[in-house]
Design an enzyme around this catalytic site. Structure first.
Site, short mmCIF file in Angstrom:
data_model
loop_
_atom_site.label_atom_id
_atom_site.label_comp_id
_atom_site.label_asym_id
_atom_site.label_seq_id
_atom_site.Cartn_x
_atom_site.Cartn_y
_atom_site.Cartn_z
N ALA A 162 6.35 -13.57 1.13
CA ALA A 162 5.74 -13.14 2.39
C ALA A 162 5.40 -11.64 2.44
CB ALA A 162 6.60 -13.50 3.61
N ALA A 163 5.46 -10.96 1.29
CA ALA A 163 5.06 -9.54 1.30
C ALA A 163 3.60 -9.41 1.74
CB ALA A 163 5.24 -8.94 -0.09
N GLY A 164 2.76 -10.30 1.20
CA GLY A 164 1.35 -10.26 1.57
C GLY A 164 1.15 -10.60 3.04
N ASP A 165 1.92 -11.55 3.54
CA ASP A 165 1.81 -11.91 4.96
C ASP A 165 2.24 -10.75 5.85
OD1 ASP A 165 1.09 -14.44 4.13
OD2 ASP A 165 3.16 -15.17 4.16
#
Ligand code: ATP
Ligand code: RIB
Length: 299
Positions: free
Chosen positions: A249-252
């Site tokens: 979820a880093a991109g989220d």
């Protein structure tokens, strides 16, 4: 503050931790299993809400316990959930393997997310009209995403499309409706059909998509930060140095924070700097929504 609307997936993440990933045909012994609220759409909405953004979510969950937990978790973050749809299909799930280096492999079973269709989104048109920024990803039916991107653009909204998981292609008439395309390097390579390892290659691939109608391309490059490619310039905005334990979820988190930055009137470069800081905190903790920081912590 501008209003953000997220349309996308909600998944219950089953997070398995292990020393190393199993090879094909191999069984390994893991050492932990956690159930965490996830799904790219819900993670982006939760990230924005925890940063005090004004955000609501459209999406579908099942009439089951996972659906109850996901709706509650999102509401607890401060996200509007009154238009979430409950359907008879089971809530979406994701099986996430995380190794000791914090790397992950994910399998998503769409379940209820497959019912986040154009018909339902048309019923929620009032929410679209009321927002300023629409944030989309690709874990709901493509037709629904393409419909919303075009409709939002026609209404003069800012459209952010995070093309994840990477599709083979995005229709040309949809690309022309996207203000901010936010791929990682792999997604950019797939969409552009070009190598994206060197900085010059990333800039050329982003320029190709801009030539196809996307207004701006924001390419996340993990621990290095993100490339901000606009009509005028392309620059790498560096991430913070941290010890990553789980990049799920880093991109989220980055996308949610970037949307909040724009909603508060930050310049694009300021919003990317803010998103890098927020996402760098998230990678130091386990899980998807569980890893997202609140505004006070970022400050
Ligand atoms: P994921 O699929 O794991 O959610 P992604 O591939 O979509 O991630 P990344 O490019 O890996 O996205 O990371 C998004 C952002 O998170 C980066 O632009 C950066 O700001 C931050 N980030 C990711 N990994 C690290 C790291 N190791 N250290 C610091 N920041 C990081
Ligand atoms: O981007 C991370 C998310 O991808 C996880 O929460 C999982 O649900 C999958 O959708």
């Amino acid at each position: 503050m501008a209003k953000i609307l997220v349309a996308g997936s909600l998944n219950m993440d089953l997070r398995f931790s292990m020393e190393r990933m199993p090879l094909e045909g191999e069984t390994v012994l893991g050492d932990g299993l956690l159930y965490n609220p996830g799904g790219k759409g819900a993670n982006q909405a939760a990230a924005a809400a925890k940063l005090d953004g004004d955000v609501a979510m459209l999406g579908c969950v099942g009439k089951d316990g996972f659906g109850d937990s996901l709706a509650k978790s999102l509401a607890d973050c401060g996200c509007g959930v009154s238009r979430l749809r409950r359907v008879t299909a089971p809530t979406g799930t994701a099986s996430i393997y995380v190794d000791r280096q914090g790397r992950n492999s994910i399998v998503v079973i769409a379940g209820a997310n497959a019912y986040c269709d154009t018909e339902y989104l048309k019923e929620c048109e009032d929410e679209l009209k009321a927002c300023d920024i629409l944030m989309l990803q690709l874990e709901i039916p493509y037709d629904a995403v393409w419909y919303l991107a075009k409709k939002a653009h026609a209404l003069g909204k800012t459209v952010i499309l995070n093309p994840a998981p990477a599709p083979d292609a995005i229709p040309a008439d949809v690309l022309q409706c996207v203000d901010w395309l936010t791929p990682n390097e792999t997604e950019l390579a797939r969409l552009s059909g070009m190598p994206c390892e060197e900085p010059s290659e990333i800039e050329e691939a982003a320029a190709k998509l801009q030539g196809m109608g996307v207004k701006n391309v924001l390419v996340t490059v993990g621990s290095r930060g993100a490339y901000l490619c606009t009509a005028d310039s392309a620059e790498l905005i560096p991430a913070q140095h941290v010890k990553a334990v789980d990049t799920t979820a880093a991109g989220d988190c980055f996308n949610g924070a970037f949307a909040v930055g724009l909603s508060e009137g930050m310049t694009p470069a300021e919003a990317v700097g803010f998103a890098n800081k927020v996402a760098s905190i998230s990678v130091t903790r386990e899980g998807a929504q569980a890893s997202l920081p609140k505004r006070e912590e970022v400050l």
